[in-house]
Write a protein that holds these residues in place. Structure first.
Motif, PDB file in Angstrom:
ATOM      1  N   ALA A 181       2.236  11.811  -9.815  1.00  0.00           N
ATOM      2  CA  ALA A 181       1.509  13.072  -9.623  1.00  0.00           C
ATOM      3  C   ALA A 181       2.471  14.251  -9.670  1.00  0.00           C
ATOM      4  O   ALA A 181       2.136  15.323 -10.200  1.00  0.00           O
ATOM      5  N   ALA A 182       3.681  14.067  -9.142  1.00  0.00           N
ATOM      6  CA  ALA A 182       4.686  15.141  -9.172  1.00  0.00           C
ATOM      7  C   ALA A 182       5.114  15.435 -10.609  1.00  0.00           C
ATOM      8  O   ALA A 182       5.291  16.602 -10.991  1.00  0.00           O
TER       9      ALA A 182
ATOM     10  N   MET B 203       7.817   8.748   3.225  1.00  0.00           N
ATOM     11  CA  MET B 203       7.981   9.505   1.969  1.00  0.00           C
ATOM     12  C   MET B 203       8.740  10.813   2.175  1.00  0.00           C
ATOM     13  O   MET B 203       9.628  11.157   1.402  1.00  0.00           O
TER      14      MET B 203
ATOM     15  N   TYR C  74       6.945  19.127   1.009  1.00  0.00           N
ATOM     16  CA  TYR C  74       6.388  17.851   1.453  1.00  0.00           C
ATOM     17  C   TYR C  74       6.568  17.661   2.956  1.00  0.00           C
ATOM     18  O   TYR C  74       5.673  17.160   3.632  1.00  0.00           O
TER      19      TYR C  74
ATOM     20  N   LEU D 283       2.545   1.670  -3.435  1.00  0.00           N
ATOM     21  CA  LEU D 283       1.609   2.231  -4.413  1.00  0.00           C
ATOM     22  C   LEU D 283       1.393   3.722  -4.155  1.00  0.00           C
ATOM     23  O   LEU D 283       1.348   4.535  -5.087  1.00  0.00           O
ATOM     24  N   ALA D 284       1.255   4.085  -2.872  1.00  0.00           N
ATOM     25  CA  ALA D 284       1.079   5.505  -2.521  1.00  0.00           C
ATOM     26  C   ALA D 284       2.277   6.309  -3.013  1.00  0.00           C
ATOM     27  O   ALA D 284       2.123   7.397  -3.585  1.00  0.00           O
ATOM     28  N   GLY D 285       3.479   5.753  -2.828  1.00  0.00           N
ATOM     29  CA  GLY D 285       4.693   6.463  -3.245  1.00  0.00           C
ATOM     30  C   GLY D 285       4.789   6.614  -4.755  1.00  0.00           C
ATOM     31  O   GLY D 285       5.151   7.680  -5.259  1.00  0.00           O
TER      32      GLY D 285
ATOM     33  N   MET E  61       2.954   6.359   6.449  1.00  0.00           N
ATOM     34  CA  MET E  61       3.265   6.468   5.021  1.00  0.00           C
ATOM     35  C   MET E  61       3.977   7.791   4.724  1.00  0.00           C
ATOM     36  O   MET E  61       5.023   7.810   4.068  1.00  0.00           O
TER      37      MET E  61
ATOM     38  N   GLU F 148       3.278  14.962 -13.320  1.00  0.00           N
ATOM     39  CA  GLU F 148       2.148  15.635 -13.964  1.00  0.00           C
ATOM     40  C   GLU F 148       2.069  17.104 -13.524  1.00  0.00           C
ATOM     41  O   GLU F 148       1.879  17.993 -14.352  1.00  0.00           O
TER      42      GLU F 148
ATOM     43  N   VAL G 217      -3.148   1.331  -8.197  1.00  0.00           N
ATOM     44  CA  VAL G 217      -3.609   2.388  -7.282  1.00  0.00           C
ATOM     45  C   VAL G 217      -5.103   2.623  -7.483  1.00  0.00           C
ATOM     46  O   VAL G 217      -5.887   2.676  -6.525  1.00  0.00           O
TER      47      VAL G 217
ATOM     48  N   PHE H 157      10.880  12.319  -0.941  1.00  0.00           N
ATOM     49  CA  PHE H 157      10.197  13.621  -0.938  1.00  0.00           C
ATOM     50  C   PHE H 157      10.652  14.474   0.251  1.00  0.00           C
ATOM     51  O   PHE H 157       9.844  15.146   0.884  1.00  0.00           O
TER      52      PHE H 157
ATOM     53  N   MET I 113      -6.123   6.850   0.566  1.00  0.00           N
ATOM     54  CA  MET I 113      -6.038   5.477   0.048  1.00  0.00           C
ATOM     55  C   MET I 113      -5.316   4.583   1.048  1.00  0.00           C
ATOM     56  O   MET I 113      -5.748   3.465   1.333  1.00  0.00           O
TER      57      MET I 113
ATOM     58  N   ILE J 127      -6.361  11.088 -13.913  1.00  0.00           N
ATOM     59  CA  ILE J 127      -5.614  11.889 -14.895  1.00  0.00           C
ATOM     60  C   ILE J 127      -4.341  11.147 -15.313  1.00  0.00           C
ATOM     61  O   ILE J 127      -4.008  11.065 -16.499  1.00  0.00           O
TER      62      ILE J 127
ATOM     63  N   ILE K  78      -5.097  19.388 -13.185  1.00  0.00           N
ATOM     64  CA  ILE K  78      -5.002  19.351 -11.721  1.00  0.00           C
ATOM     65  C   ILE K  78      -5.485  20.654 -11.089  1.00  0.00           C
ATOM     66  O   ILE K  78      -6.080  20.641 -10.009  1.00  0.00           O
TER      67      ILE K  78
ATOM     68  N   VAL L 177       0.850  -1.193   0.000  1.00  0.00           N
ATOM     69  CA  VAL L 177       0.000   0.000   0.000  1.00  0.00           C
ATOM     70  C   VAL L 177       0.886   1.243   0.000  1.00  0.00           C
ATOM     71  O   VAL L 177       0.647   2.199  -0.748  1.00  0.00           O
ATOM     72  N   VAL L 178       1.940   1.213   0.806  1.00  0.00           N
ATOM     73  CA  VAL L 178       2.869   2.349   0.874  1.00  0.00           C
ATOM     74  C   VAL L 178       3.606   2.527  -0.458  1.00  0.00           C
ATOM     75  O   VAL L 178       3.776   3.647  -0.945  1.00  0.00           O
TER      76      VAL L 178
ATOM     77  N   ALA M 122      -2.031  15.631  -3.739  1.00  0.00           N
ATOM     78  CA  ALA M 122      -1.492  14.290  -3.990  1.00  0.00           C
ATOM     79  C   ALA M 122      -1.234  13.561  -2.666  1.00  0.00           C
ATOM     80  O   ALA M 122      -1.574  12.383  -2.523  1.00  0.00           O
TER      81      ALA M 122
ATOM     82  N   ILE N 113      -9.094  20.585 -10.197  1.00  0.00           N
ATOM     83  CA  ILE N 113      -9.363  19.824  -8.966  1.00  0.00           C
ATOM     84  C   ILE N 113      -9.079  20.700  -7.745  1.00  0.00           C
ATOM     85  O   ILE N 113      -9.863  20.745  -6.794  1.00  0.00           O
TER      86      ILE N 113
ATOM     87  N   ILE O  69      -6.688  12.589  -9.019  1.00  0.00           N
ATOM     88  CA  ILE O  69      -5.443  12.746  -9.783  1.00  0.00           C
ATOM     89  C   ILE O  69      -5.035  11.437 -10.458  1.00  0.00           C
ATOM     90  O   ILE O  69      -4.491  11.447 -11.569  1.00  0.00           O
TER      91      ILE O  69
ATOM     92  N   PHE P  11       2.333   6.647  -6.800  1.00  0.00           N
ATOM     93  CA  PHE P  11       1.316   7.628  -7.163  1.00  0.00           C
ATOM     94  C   PHE P  11       1.843   9.050  -6.933  1.00  0.00           C
ATOM     95  O   PHE P  11       1.706   9.924  -7.803  1.00  0.00           O
ATOM     96  N   LEU P  12       2.481   9.284  -5.779  1.00  0.00           N
ATOM     97  CA  LEU P  12       3.035  10.617  -5.492  1.00  0.00           C
ATOM     98  C   LEU P  12       4.062  11.009  -6.552  1.00  0.00           C
ATOM     99  O   LEU P  12       4.132  12.160  -6.983  1.00  0.00           O
ATOM    100  N   LEU P  13       4.855  10.032  -6.964  1.00  0.00           N
ATOM    101  CA  LEU P  13       5.880  10.265  -7.989  1.00  0.00           C
ATOM    102  C   LEU P  13       5.240  10.709  -9.317  1.00  0.00           C
ATOM    103  O   LEU P  13       5.607  11.735  -9.891  1.00  0.00           O
TER     104      LEU P  13
ATOM    105  N   GLU Q 261      -4.648  12.476  -1.278  1.00  0.00           N
ATOM    106  CA  GLU Q 261      -5.237  11.311  -1.956  1.00  0.00           C
ATOM    107  C   GLU Q 261      -4.487  10.038  -1.567  1.00  0.00           C
ATOM    108  O   GLU Q 261      -5.101   9.004  -1.280  1.00  0.00           O
ATOM    109  N   ALA Q 262      -3.162  10.115  -1.552  1.00  0.00           N
ATOM    110  CA  ALA Q 262      -2.360   8.940  -1.173  1.00  0.00           C
ATOM    111  C   ALA Q 262      -2.648   8.537   0.273  1.00  0.00           C
ATOM    112  O   ALA Q 262      -2.741   7.348   0.590  1.00  0.00           O
TER     113      ALA Q 262
ATOM    114  N   MET R 148      -9.743   9.149  -5.884  1.00  0.00           N
ATOM    115  CA  MET R 148      -8.435   9.797  -6.099  1.00  0.00           C
ATOM    116  C   MET R 148      -8.440  10.453  -7.472  1.00  0.00           C
ATOM    117  O   MET R 148      -7.948   9.883  -8.453  1.00  0.00           O
TER     118      MET R 148
END
Lengths: 295, 295
Positions: A179-180, B205, B215, A171-173, B201, A182, A244, B210, B190, A260, B257, A168-169, B183, B260, A257, A175-177, B186-187, A255
């Motif tokens: 999202a950054a 990060m 962050y 996937l969260a990381g 989490m 984007e 995710v 991060f 989740m 997107i 984004i 889970v962590v 971001a 949002i 983002i 996703f943060l990557l 959302e993370a 979520m």
């Protein structure tokens, strides 16, 4: 007594990790679908096995680093779990929490235990033992694999006994990557459409309030249009973003983002960019704004 | 010869900046709509003027740090521009590029010049001279205000002669900031819906890939549910996000984004959270997932 270990999966991440296990003095047995990838390791003393179940030692430790959930579940069939017996499967792939829980149940039937240990870092971080590792699973098993992780990364963060937690962590990381990337791409497109080169804007940001590895490294990729050479390819990161999305949906956590991000990567594939790097996500915002950042 | 300077706007950012100008040895004249804010400065030798045009010295330097575009344009009327004459207006508010270009045209009619110098950093960074400053405008004018910026921040990044350029960078940066909060939120939502506390989490990060101010600081706010005490209030950051949205639209740069983010802040206002901090953006993703992060 010599330390023995088995490594399954010699991809962009698995290969440098296997090299570090050799360097740390482990007697290493490896398995990879593409046999050629093992040549360098074998020349330095590793043993190449013909199948995963032959590669593992009963009661030993096996490390897996494979492409996706399907590959991991297909690896861990009854033959494999029987062969490992009361050993430990150190599951380091980026897969769903659910997949590692299933893996754990399968091994449990033969007395085995699973420790989840997904990693943060690209291949060069794997090569230089700079990975950050998240772990979860049974405490007794985690104690036994501690020295293995020390040979692979620069730090370990533990998330308790639920074997799915570390994933889970992870996937969260990831996703943060994404999202950054984007966010940097949208900001860069807006800046360039208003007369400010993305290099100037991103250089200020990534040397001040965003001076951390993700922004610095992926920001450099955006500045230098370093999109086409994949260190972490689009199909792989899209797989993660879909995990995710699925994990979020199954647990009722909207979520916006991530939707997107999935669409951006789908567009990249639709444009034939399978072999591009995850950074190429940034081309989406640029091209939508009428900009061409491809070299 | 004693250095003289005028400061207009003594809000959460302007007041500590004015204090640093005093500390740097400037003979300081100030103006603020709310007179009481100036009391501390006056007790240490600053002069409180009755109006902006009385506050400025002809041919001198005036620094403005006001709430929004309307406040800045309303400040810089003919009387004010005439009073400043061939001086320099150091425009440090977060406003649109267009507003600083208009400001520049107004002063030019009276021989004056505008340097845009928006800042990155919250009030505590302003107090400790830790601001990062983006500049743009005429080179000769920038050379004359260099020592003023040295008294206010830890570093200056220049973006050329177009007086609007620095504001484009400032908007890009505030967008990146709010996108990072969203971001992380959302993370976190989740993660918590899948059994991993957001603190665990986010601590991994923000201490690894991060580990940068945005962050670390906003992540801490999310971990500690530090939403209600505004250092950078929701109406102010929503104003910035609307400027980003407007700038992006005017220049034909789609930014999914930012839409949002605007909706998140509108929802926060709809829930009566005018006085909450910009970090409270994170409550949107949490509440949409059925989580309550309010203390």
């Amino acid at each position: 007594m010599e330390k023995s270990i088995t490594m399954i999966g010699l991809g962009k991440m698995g290969l440098p990790m296997a090299e570090n296990l050799l360097a740390a003095g482990y007697a290493l047995t490896v398995f990879n679908r593409t046999v050629e990838k093992a040549a360098g390791l074998v020349s330095r003393g590793a043993v190449l096995a013909e199948s995963p179940s032959v590669a593992v030692a009963t009661g030993g430790i096996v490390v897996s680093m494979v492409a996706d959930d399907r590959a991991l579940l297909s690896l861990a069939d009854d033959t494999f779990c029987l062969a490992l017996g009361a050993g430990i499967h150190l599951s380091m792939s980026t897969v769903s929490a659910e997949t590692n829980r299933t893996l754990s149940e399968r091994h449990a039937r033969f007395g085995g235990q699973v420790v989840a240990a997904p990693v943060f870092g690209r291949p060069e971080a794997a090569a230089t033992r700079k990975l950050w590792i998240a772990t979860s699973g049974p405490g007794t098993a985690k104690a036994q694999i501690k020295s293995v992780l020390d040979a692979l990364g620069q730090g370990v963060f533990d998330f308790g006994e639920d074997v799915g937690a570390a994933n889970v962590v992870k996937l969260a990381g990831n996703f943060l990557l994404a999202a950054a990337i984007e966010a940097m791409a949208e900001a860069s497109a807006m800046a360039e459409k208003n007369g400010v080169p993305r290099a100037a804007m991103l250089q200020m940001m990534t040397s001040t309030i965003f001076n951390c590895p993700i922004y610095v490294n992926y920001g450099r990729g955006i500045i230098q249009s370093d999109f086409t050479e994949a260190k972490f390819s689009i199909p792989l990161i899209l797989k993660d973003m879909h995990l995710v999305q699925h994990t979020a949906a199954a647990s009722r956590a909207p979520m916006p983002i991530v939707n997107i991000l999935c669409d951006r990567y789908l567009t990249a594939l639709a444009k034939g960019r399978e072999a591009y790097d995850s950074t190429a996500l940034a081309l989406g915002a640029a091209e939508d704004a009428g900009l061409n950042w491809l070299k």
